[in-house]
Design an enzyme around this catalytic site. Structure first.
Site, PDB file in Angstrom:
ATOM      1  N   CYS A  89     -87.046  84.294 -23.328  1.00 47.80           N
ATOM      2  CA  CYS A  89     -88.200  85.032 -22.811  1.00 47.80           C
ATOM      3  C   CYS A  89     -89.109  85.283 -23.994  1.00 47.80           C
ATOM      4  CB  CYS A  89     -87.697  86.348 -22.218  1.00 47.80           C
ATOM      5  SG  CYS A  89     -88.968  87.550 -21.836  1.00 47.80           S
TER       6      CYS A  89
ATOM      7  N   TRP B 186    -100.603  85.695 -20.891  1.00 41.40           N
ATOM      8  CA  TRP B 186     -99.553  86.599 -20.447  1.00 41.40           C
ATOM      9  C   TRP B 186     -99.863  86.999 -19.004  1.00 41.40           C
ATOM     10  CZ3 TRP B 186    -100.186  91.936 -19.222  1.00 41.40           C
ATOM     11  CH2 TRP B 186     -98.975  92.586 -18.910  1.00 41.40           C
TER      12      TRP B 186
ATOM     13  N   ASP C  47     -82.310  96.107 -19.721  1.00 39.48           N
ATOM     14  CA  ASP C  47     -83.459  95.582 -20.481  1.00 39.48           C
ATOM     15  C   ASP C  47     -83.784  96.494 -21.665  1.00 39.48           C
ATOM     16  OD1 ASP C  47     -86.363  94.434 -20.861  1.00 39.48           O
ATOM     17  OD2 ASP C  47     -85.443  93.132 -19.369  1.00 39.48           O
ATOM     18  N   ASP C  48     -84.949  96.349 -22.192  1.00 38.38           N
ATOM     19  CA  ASP C  48     -85.441  97.044 -23.383  1.00 38.38           C
ATOM     20  C   ASP C  48     -85.241  98.566 -23.287  1.00 38.38           C
ATOM     21  OD1 ASP C  48     -86.765  97.549 -25.696  1.00 38.38           O
ATOM     22  OD2 ASP C  48     -88.679  96.686 -25.086  1.00 38.38           O
TER      23      ASP C  48
ATOM     24  N   ARG D 154     -98.182  94.246 -30.263  1.00 38.05           N
ATOM     25  CA  ARG D 154     -97.249  95.163 -29.596  1.00 38.05           C
ATOM     26  C   ARG D 154     -96.502  96.022 -30.631  1.00 38.05           C
ATOM     27  NH1 ARG D 154     -92.050  94.780 -25.705  1.00 38.05           N
ATOM     28  NH2 ARG D 154     -92.897  95.890 -23.939  1.00 38.05           N
TER      29      ARG D 154
ATOM     30  N   ASP E  34     -94.020  87.561 -16.766  1.00 33.53           N
ATOM     31  CA  ASP E  34     -93.878  88.991 -16.466  1.00 33.53           C
ATOM     32  C   ASP E  34     -94.519  89.314 -15.123  1.00 33.53           C
ATOM     33  OD1 ASP E  34     -92.414  89.729 -18.609  1.00 33.53           O
ATOM     34  OD2 ASP E  34     -94.011  90.781 -19.674  1.00 33.53           O
TER      35      ASP E  34
ATOM     36  N   LYS F 160     -80.544  88.403 -22.620  1.00 31.61           N
ATOM     37  CA  LYS F 160     -81.959  88.065 -22.441  1.00 31.61           C
ATOM     38  C   LYS F 160     -82.592  88.150 -23.821  1.00 31.61           C
ATOM     39  CE  LYS F 160     -86.207  89.750 -20.192  1.00 31.61           C
ATOM     40  NZ  LYS F 160     -86.745  90.668 -19.181  1.00 31.61           N
ATOM     41  N   TRP F 161     -83.062  87.016 -24.326  1.00 30.61           N
ATOM     42  CA  TRP F 161     -83.582  86.925 -25.702  1.00 30.61           C
ATOM     43  C   TRP F 161     -85.106  86.931 -25.635  1.00 30.61           C
ATOM     44  CZ3 TRP F 161     -80.712  84.961 -30.293  1.00 30.61           C
ATOM     45  CH2 TRP F 161     -81.534  84.700 -31.386  1.00 30.61           C
ATOM     46  N   ASP F 162     -85.704  88.035 -26.041  1.00 33.51           N
ATOM     47  CA  ASP F 162     -87.154  88.193 -25.906  1.00 33.51           C
ATOM     48  C   ASP F 162     -87.839  87.973 -27.259  1.00 33.51           C
ATOM     49  OD1 ASP F 162     -89.552  88.836 -24.707  1.00 33.51           O
ATOM     50  OD2 ASP F 162     -88.915  90.792 -23.969  1.00 33.51           O
TER      51      ASP F 162
HETATM   52  C1  DGJ Z   1     -91.316  91.342 -22.159  1.00 33.55           C
HETATM   53  C2  DGJ Z   1     -90.469  90.722 -21.093  1.00 33.55           C
HETATM   54  O1  DGJ Z   1     -91.118  89.631 -20.548  1.00 33.55           O
HETATM   55  C3  DGJ Z   1     -90.143  91.770 -20.040  1.00 33.55           C
HETATM   56  O2  DGJ Z   1     -89.419  91.194 -19.005  1.00 33.55           O
HETATM   57  C4  DGJ Z   1     -89.388  92.890 -20.688  1.00 33.55           C
HETATM   58  O3  DGJ Z   1     -88.149  92.433 -21.131  1.00 33.55           O
HETATM   59  C5  DGJ Z   1     -90.192  93.474 -21.836  1.00 33.55           C
HETATM   60  N1  DGJ Z   1     -90.620  92.457 -22.757  1.00 33.55           N
HETATM   61  C6  DGJ Z   1     -89.405  94.508 -22.563  1.00 33.55           C
HETATM   62  O4  DGJ Z   1     -90.052  94.962 -23.656  1.00 33.55           O
END
Ligand code: DGJ
Length: 748
Positions: free
Chosen positions: A521, A190, A357-358, A437, A543, A471-473
């Site tokens: 993502c 990461w 975002d989140d 997390r 990130d 944005k699919w995380d």
């Molecule tokens: C991980 C992503 O890579 C970030 O860009 C962001 O969206 C965070 N998660 C949000 O929790």
């Protein structure tokens, strides 16, 4: 039947296949040992049927005539597919246990056929069958002529009276022969993805793999470059480059054998993935894509980029919008007013989309940090009392598109979803449940979970039709590899069932919402793989938005992935984790080599920074974007070898190019060779100008025009500490974190 082929892939090929109807004869010379030749414009892969067996005799540059492989007693490089069998003591690409408990598989040739399945795409299928058992293997190739990419995959069919257990089932197998083998692989973590490492392979086995399930490309990428005989350089050297198109556990195996041949194969990781194939069932493996280059890594990368734009990505030939994402600007700490301000400021500097975002969801368990709310995809009424549509309208009022973040495969224990459906997570009932997390991974193999995940997207997009981008995380890897849904004797299915379930959901989303932009993502670059591409427009590369580190991360990523898919954002300085202070120009110049975005709190930018950003975004949209997103990449000076780095993109017609140069580590007195351009038309005349400068008035075309030949042979000199500042073709990199961007335009 288990189909692992992407919907997009078949959508493109089927209509053509239907038109053609009849199967054409294979390109083979039907003597007693038929040849099977799989050709692209520049390369050829040659097999020969030797009695019962099919062996590989050649993979390299295309030739006019292959008769010699019949007339001469040349040694084979190896079999079509290495199986576990008596006298094969190597790692097996195919290892199964037949219904009577027999551990070996001895395949004999049955037939082969070949047909065009789309413009420039020829499919060849070689069918093999076990000598004793009703177990057959179709080895399938697609040769993409213009891109010089070959795809290999298998279809395993069980017609035995009992189940066959699959343990290893690689998609592709390549036996190679060279004096030495130099493997380049991509490793990371990461915040530091896609670092390149090169090693000479010695006798024995080298395995690259992932057992992480979701975040499957953080530690290692399912991609490799094999320099044959010598380390491949950017523009010279013979090599094979390949990758596995699978968004789950994957493996790549390289085994150098006693006779100095190398067997190389890859596909789904068999580790913990025993698959029982019932009588009558079949299993299709994902694509193993590879290319051959006799001109180094640069050509191999361009082959992959063209293929990805043409066949891999969603709308790979359509320009991507610039955007402002609020993550690094606010993290979880925002409300409606703050977001409205950010949207307004983003519009002020000229971005084309805002991405929330989140942190926008959860009420009983508000998502104010990463400990709660995942799974509860209802807008948080305290933070955003007027809901999503209000923000969509605000964004659209500024002429921008609106995007939103989700992480639908995951759940926090502190969520209403988990309270209701504790059985929906991956888990081993007798073990402690591990979290990463603060979250669990939903069991995507379960049909109900698939419906739920599809529903998250479906509800968002149908209730808020103004959403243009998702944005699919996916921030957790697998920790509890088990399923309450699968029976005890099928727990080994969990890894594969997960990825299949994910693809099923993505197929449904793509069928219903073909045009919605989507970014993949997984905590940054944790899912950067060719299996994801058919569903997404781009990936979040890392990130880590620190521009110095991004030079390296993007350099590695560019070996397999095109700029159009590589999201690169300008963030605040000092970097939040690296604490490095970087000039605004340097940050933009680095991010401009991908899909440019901004990820900061604009209100914290100085007036000068805002002005520069406005100019830079305009420059990107008008001049840089079409060349970078649709052009050919040439890596000119590697940051791994020098304290400067340089790369350029050339438009398909070779009439425009953009050159980027960076000084990433400054040592006074360092001298650098000229930066010689590539990919231009040698006989054309070009004018050049600095763009994205701190002094926009400086953006003037050169008085003189230069031939492509001159620019490619002489190139630009580099002035860092010493040099002739009157040199009209000098790149000025005076000091650390300086950079230049040059536009090169053909004179009409
Ligand atoms: C991980 C992503 O890579 C970030 O860009 C962001 O969206 C965070 N998660 C949000 O929790």
């Amino acid at each position: 039947m288990t189909s692992l082929f992407s919907i997009k892939y078949w959508k493109q090929l089927l209509p053509f296949g239907v038109m053609i109807c009849a199967t054409l004869p294979a390109f083979s010379m039907e003597k007693e040992n038929p040849l099977i030749v799989i050709e692209t414009k520049q390369t050829a892969l040659v097999y020969r049927v030797d009695g019962d067996e099919v062996n590989c005799y050649y993979f390299g540059e295309r030739m006019g005539d292959y008769q010699v492989f019949q007339s001469l007693a040349l040694p084979a490089k190896g079999p079509l597919l290495g199986t576990s069998r008596g006298q094969n003591f190597n790692e097996a690409a195919l290892r199964v246990t037949h219904h009577e408990g027999v551990l070996s598989t001895e395949l004999k040739y049955l037939k082969h056929e070949s047909m065009p399945v789309a413009e420039g795409v020829t499919q060849t299928i070689i069918t093999l069958k076990d000598k004793v058992y009703d177990f057959s293997v179709e080895v399938r190739f697609e040769a993409y002529s213009n891109e010089d990419i070959i795809s290999m995959s298998t279809k395993l069919k069980n017609q035995e009276p009992g189940p066959v257990l699959l343990y290893d089932y690689a998609s592709g197998y390549l036996p190679l022969k060279a004096g030495k083998y130099f493997l380049t692989s991509f490793h990371g973590e990461w915040y530091s993805e896609m670092n390149m490492q090169e090693e000479e392979l010695t006798r024995g086995i080298k395995i690259l793999d992932s057992k992480h399930g979701t975040r499957s490309t953080h530690k290692l990428s399912p991609a490799f470059i094999l320099g044959l005989d010598q380390p491949a350089t950017e523009n010279s050297g013979r090599l094979v480059a390949g990758t596995v198109a699978w968004s789950g556990n994957w493996s790549l195996v390289f085994e150098k054998q006693v006779n100095e041949t190398l067997q190389c194969f890859g596909g789904i990781n068999g580790y913990g993935s025993e698959w029982a194939l019932s009588p009558g069932d079949s299993f299709e493996t994902p694509q193993f894509l590879f290319t051959y280059s006799a001109q180094g890594k640069g050509l191999a990368s361009r082959n992959f980029h063209r293929w990805a734009r043409q066949y891999g990505l969603v709308n790979g030939e359509t320009l991507r919008p610039t955007l402002l994402n609020n993550w690094e600007g606010t993290y979880f700490d925002f409300d409606e007013k703050k977001i409205e301000e950010i949207i307004k400021d983003g519009a002020g500097i000229g971005v084309e989309m805002f991405v929330l975002d989140d942190g926008w969801f959860g009420n009983k368990y508000p998502r104010n940090d990463d400990g709660a709310g995942l799974g509860d995809w209802e807008v948080n009424r305290e933070k955003l009392p007027n809901g999503i549509d209000h923000l969509v309208k605000k964004t659209q009022a500024h002429g921008m598109k609106f995007g939103i973040w989700i992480e639908p495969e995951m759940v926090n224990p502190a969520s209403e979803l988990y309270e209701k459906y504790p059985g929906w997570i991956l888990q081993e009932p007798t073990r402690d449940k591990y979290r990463q997390r603060n979250q669990y991974v939903l069991d995507m193999g379960q049909a109900e979970v698939q419906d739920f995940v599809f529903g998250v997207v479906d509800r968002l997009l149908s209730q808020h039709p103004g959403i243009s981008y998702i944005k699919w995380d996916a921030n957790s890897h697998f920790s509890n590899v088990g399923s309450t849904y699968l029976p005890q004797d099928k727990q080994g299915f969990v890894n594969i069932a997960y990825t299949q379930g994910l693809y099923r959901v993505l197929d449904r989303i793509r069928a219903k919402y073909p045009d919605v932009l989507m970014q993949v993502c997984a905590s940054g670059g944790g899912r950067v793989d060719y299996g994801s591409l058919p569903y997404f427009h781009e990936f979040w590369t890392s990130d880590d938005t620190d521009a110095l580190q991004r030079i390296f991360i993007q350099w590695g990523t560019s070996h397999f992935f095109p700029a159009i898919a590589m999201a690169a954002h300008v963030s605040a300085t000092p970097g939040h984790l690296t604490k490095r202070v970087l000039p605004i120009k340097f940050r933009f110049d680095v991010a401009m080599t991908g899909r440019l975005g901004i990820e900061l709190q604009p209100s914290q930018m100085s007036g000068e920074e805002k002005e520069f950003s406005k100019m830079a975004l305009k420059t990107y949209k008008e001049i840089v974007r079409p060349v970078v997103q649709l052009g050919d990449l040439y890596r000119l000076v590697s940051p791994y070898e020098h304290n400067i780095a340089s790369l350029m993109y050339v438009s398909p017609g070779r009439d425009r190019a953009i050159l980027f140069a960076y000084h990433h580590h400054f040592r006074f007195g360092d001298m650098f060779d000229n930066i010689r351009l590539q990919g231009l038309d040698p006989s054309a005349q070009y004018r050049v100008r600095d763009i994205n400068t701190l002094d926009p008035g400086k953006e003037k075309w050169s008085e003189t025009s230069y031939s492509g030949e001159f620019l490619m042979n002489h190139g630009f000199s580099v002035i860092s500490s010493w040099g002739n500042t009157d040199d009209p073709l000098a790149i000025g990199l005076f000091g650390e974190y300086t950079s230049e961007v040059v536009e090169i335009k053909r004179v009409e």
